[in-house]
Scaffold this active site. Structure first.
Site, PDB file in Angstrom:
ATOM      1  N   THR A   1      -7.939 -30.831 115.006  1.00  7.68           N
ATOM      2  CA  THR A   1      -8.887 -31.891 115.333  1.00  7.68           C
ATOM      3  C   THR A   1      -9.489 -31.609 116.702  1.00  7.68           C
ATOM      4  O   THR A   1      -8.909 -30.895 117.511  1.00  7.68           O
ATOM      5  CB  THR A   1      -8.223 -33.280 115.287  1.00  7.68           C
ATOM      6  OG1 THR A   1      -7.627 -33.429 114.006  1.00  7.68           O
ATOM      7  CG2 THR A   1      -9.196 -34.417 115.508  1.00  7.68           C
TER       8      THR A   1
ATOM      9  N   THR B   1     -12.618 -33.415 112.522  1.00  7.65           N
ATOM     10  CA  THR B   1     -11.330 -32.879 112.064  1.00  7.65           C
ATOM     11  C   THR B   1     -11.397 -32.262 110.677  1.00  7.65           C
ATOM     12  O   THR B   1     -12.256 -32.622 109.867  1.00  7.65           O
ATOM     13  CB  THR B   1     -10.270 -34.019 112.046  1.00  7.65           C
ATOM     14  OG1 THR B   1      -8.993 -33.464 111.793  1.00  7.65           O
ATOM     15  CG2 THR B   1     -10.579 -35.080 111.004  1.00  7.65           C
TER      16      THR B   1
ATOM     17  N   ASN C   1      -8.176 -32.180 109.652  1.00 11.37           N
ATOM     18  CA  ASN C   1      -6.798 -32.679 109.652  1.00 11.37           C
ATOM     19  C   ASN C   1      -5.841 -31.631 110.192  1.00 11.37           C
ATOM     20  O   ASN C   1      -5.972 -31.239 111.338  1.00 11.37           O
ATOM     21  CB  ASN C   1      -6.376 -33.226 108.294  1.00 11.37           C
ATOM     22  CG  ASN C   1      -5.163 -34.156 108.432  1.00 11.37           C
ATOM     23  OD1 ASN C   1      -4.969 -34.741 109.499  1.00 11.37           O
ATOM     24  ND2 ASN C   1      -4.347 -34.277 107.422  1.00 11.37           N
TER      25      ASN C   1
ATOM     26  N   SER D   1      -7.929 -43.475 109.349  1.00 14.14           N
ATOM     27  CA  SER D   1      -7.922 -42.458 110.405  1.00 14.14           C
ATOM     28  C   SER D   1      -7.389 -43.043 111.702  1.00 14.14           C
ATOM     29  O   SER D   1      -7.343 -44.262 111.869  1.00 14.14           O
ATOM     30  CB  SER D   1      -9.354 -41.957 110.615  1.00 14.14           C
ATOM     31  OG  SER D   1      -9.418 -41.082 111.711  1.00 14.14           O
ATOM     32  N   SER D   2      -6.986 -42.168 112.614  1.00 18.28           N
ATOM     33  CA  SER D   2      -6.627 -42.601 113.970  1.00 18.28           C
ATOM     34  C   SER D   2      -7.706 -42.221 114.977  1.00 18.28           C
ATOM     35  O   SER D   2      -7.564 -42.504 116.163  1.00 18.28           O
ATOM     36  CB  SER D   2      -5.315 -41.944 114.402  1.00 18.28           C
ATOM     37  OG  SER D   2      -4.272 -42.317 113.550  1.00 18.28           O
TER      38      SER D   2
HETATM   39  O1  DON Z   1      -8.066 -38.896 111.039  1.00 17.33           O
HETATM   40  C1  DON Z   1      -6.934 -38.761 111.476  1.00 17.33           C
HETATM   41  O2  DON Z   1      -6.298 -39.651 111.992  1.00 17.33           O
HETATM   42  C2  DON Z   1      -6.288 -37.387 111.410  1.00 17.33           C
HETATM   43  N1  DON Z   1      -6.803 -36.670 110.274  1.00 17.33           N
HETATM   44  C3  DON Z   1      -6.531 -36.689 112.690  1.00 17.33           C
HETATM   45  C4  DON Z   1      -5.743 -35.430 112.782  1.00 17.33           C
HETATM   46  C5  DON Z   1      -5.487 -35.011 114.155  1.00 17.33           C
HETATM   47  O3  DON Z   1      -5.897 -35.617 115.113  1.00 17.33           O
HETATM   48  C6  DON Z   1      -4.663 -33.796 114.313  1.00 17.33           C
HETATM   49  N2  DON Z   1      -4.496 -33.500 115.707  1.00 17.33           N
HETATM   50  N3  DON Z   1      -3.561 -33.131 116.278  1.00 17.33           N
END
Ligand code: DON
Length: 569
Positions: A383, A401, A403, A454-455
């Site tokens: 990401t 991202t 992911n 999502s975060s």
């Molecule tokens: O949308 C999300 O929350 C995750 N797919 C984000 C993934 C992410 O931030 C990975 N990073 N370390």
């Protein structure tokens, strides 16, 4: 190996400040009559991204007359090339925009969607248990990408330049190649076996089937062609025709269930961002399908009920952790794609609810067992993030991202597009954690064409000091990173941007019931103080996040940028 971005300082009209690995603040020519010295020393625009080549692509576009939206498109497209393990055309993202001319603020939701044939059962075995790896590897893991639609949408509706022009630096980087940096090398080592098991991806991203060293030259001619097609034909160049056909074929050969109509039917959504006040600051942040903005609003409004001095003392950290405990519990219970699930957002982000929840926090002791339910709220190398502000005051915060590192590992035939594994952000089975140990329920269950929760939390913070534009990767830890950064900003009388992105981090997410702390920055005494309140601490092996922030001061309009040193070497 080059992880630095150099811009020629010869042009007296352009003031360039090296901030850290990937950030450059660029002063555009001031109006005629302004003192020349001021022109050289007062940068009016800034870009922060996770890679110097991407940041440079953005500045190239600003110099060609592009605005912050064009620059963000250029940066995002370049990141897709130089950080293929983190984001790309095969992924999605959330873009928070602010248009200076009319103050319009919008979140472009380019989150991936579940394919039309996706059902929860596809990811469960005969005994009803989640099939290991089904949401993280191969064709079933990949959701329908939103990134290309975001590029065309942002450029078309908000940009000043043709899409093809803003994509040109990325096309060049893909075709001519670039030397991979130590972060690429680390990501490739981490996923070497994963990539080796996928010949198409291995051919592109590995050096003779092995993780390359920093300095290896990565060329992606197929991706260059796909980017060019997108520039020439717009969204149809990706979502229809030969690219779409190649993607569907590759995904389904890898066990997926995509149909051409999934791609041709993909649309970004423009959503109203969340906006709220915290002690004299106005925070504008991600709306659903991100849980991050809601979490930020809930936490800050809970914390406002206490006399918090910031984030660093054990007392403050205890309050922050207790707030996080409550919002992650609510996330699991209520949050999901707003087009599919009735989420009581108004109630969750209300001051009344914050007051009720804050009242359940004991300033002396950690909450034992489960976090108290609200009266049913009624109702690092993956990401990436970019932050841009231009001379006119247009802003973009975009978190992008695929992911997990190198996504699903499925490369779309001869398109050069690496596909995401965003299906893992859904809740496959109630209570079963995903890769980020997030648990959820029916609100985030898999359904055709639904967006996974999502975060990602692209955010603007405004107050008398100026405007802060920021965001970060890190899965569930994005939320605590943003919370700490906003608190650090709001509680400081002046802005030390580098200190905000560098500050040591802690994280809590309700389950597992532990406070993760970065290995550096929290002395034994601090940890003991938190433990004495009943928290279980877990010292993480590594630091996390890669925050990218720009700030423009109210007085004088000076812009600066800072990249998280965690993203450096
Ligand atoms: O949308 C999300 O929350 C995750 N797919 C984000 C993934 C992410 O931030 C990975 N990073 N370390």
């Amino acid at each position: 190996m080059s992880f630095s971005s150099r811009v020629c300082l010869k042009d007296k009209k352009i003031g360039v400040h090296r901030r850290s690995s990937a950030t450059i603040a660029l002063g555009l020519t001031l109006l005629a009559g302004a003192p020349a010295a001021q022109a050289a020393e007062q940068p009016q625009a800034a870009i922060a991204s996770a890679h110097p080549l991407a940041t440079a692509a953005g500045h190239e576009i600003l110099k060609r007359g592009g605005n912050a939206f064009d620059a963000a498109v250029a940066v995002a497209a370049a990141l897709a090339v130089v950080e293929p393990y983190a984001s790309g055309l095969g992924g999605g993202g959330l873009w928070l925009l602010h248009r200076a001319t009319d103050g319009r603020q919008v979140m472009v939701d380019a989150r991936e969607t579940a394919p039309g044939k996706a059902t929860p059962e596809l990811y469960l075995d005969a005994a009803g248990r989640p099939v290991r790896g089904a949401t993280t590897q191969g064709g079933l893991a990949a959701a329908i990408p939103g990134a290309p639609a975001a590029l065309t949408h942002v450029a078309g509706r908000y940009g000043a330049l043709p899409l093809a022009e803003s994509l040109a630096p990325a096309v060049r980087l893909a075709r001519e190649g670039f030397q991979v940096d130590a972060r690429y090398a680390r990501a490739a080592v981490q996923r070497e076996r994963f990539l080796q098991a996928r010949a198409d991806a291995a051919r592109v991203f590995l050096d003779d089937n092995h993780a390359p060293r920093a300095g290896w030259h990565l060329r992606q001619p197929a991706l260059a062609q796909t980017l060019e097609r997108l520039g020439k034909d717009g969204g149809r160049g990706f979502y229809e025709g030969p690219v779409a056909a190649a993607l569907v074929d590759a995904v389904n050969r890898a066990g997926g269930v995509w149909q051409l109509s999934d791609l041709s039917g993909y649309r970004v959504a423009e959503r109203q961002p969340l906006r709220f006040q915290y002690r004299g600051t106005t925070v504008t942040t991600a709306a659903l399908p991100s849980a991050g903005g809601i979490a930020l609003a809930q936490c800050l409004q809970m914390l406002e009920r206490f006399e918090t001095a910031g984030t660093r003392s054990p007392r403050d950290a205890h309050l922050v952790v207790e707030a996080l405990r409550r919002v992650f519990r609510d996330r699991a219970a209520y949050l999901g794609d707003p087009d599919f699930t009735d989420v009581p957002v108004g109630r969750l982000v209300s001051r009344t609810y914050a007051a009720e929840q804050a009242a359940t926090i004991d300033p002396a002791t950690a909450t034992r067992g489960d976090a108290p339910a609200g009266t049913p709220a009624p109702g690092s190398v993956n990401t990436t993030h970019l932050s841009v502000i231009d001379a006119a005051g247009n802003r973009v915060a975009a978190t992008l991202t695929i992911n997990l590192t190198f996504g699903s590992g499925v490369l779309g035939g001869d398109t050069g597009v690496l596909l995401n594994n965003e299906m893992d952000d859904f809740t496959v089975l109630a209570g079963t954690p995903n890769a980020f140990r997030l648990r959820g329920g029916a609100a985030n269950a898999i359904a055709p064409r639904k967006r996974p929760l999502s975060s990602m939390t692209p955010t603007f913070v405004e107050d008398a000091k100026g405007v802060l534009v920021l965001g970060a990767p890190g899965g569930s830890r994005i939320v605590s990173q943003l919370l700490l950064a906003v608190l650090d900003y709001a509680h400081a009388p002046s802005v030390d941007l580098a200190a905000i992105v560098r500050a040591p981090r802690y994280h809590h997410q309700w389950w597992p019931d532990q406070v993760e702390v970065e290995p550096e920055g929290f002395p034994a005494q601090w940890r003991a103080a938190l433990e004495s309140k009943g928290h279980r601490l877990e010292i993480s092996r590594r630091q996390w996040g890669n925050m990218q922030a720009v700030f423009k001061a109210k007085a004088g309009g000076i812009a600066q940028a800072a990249s998280d040193p965690r993203g450096g070497e």
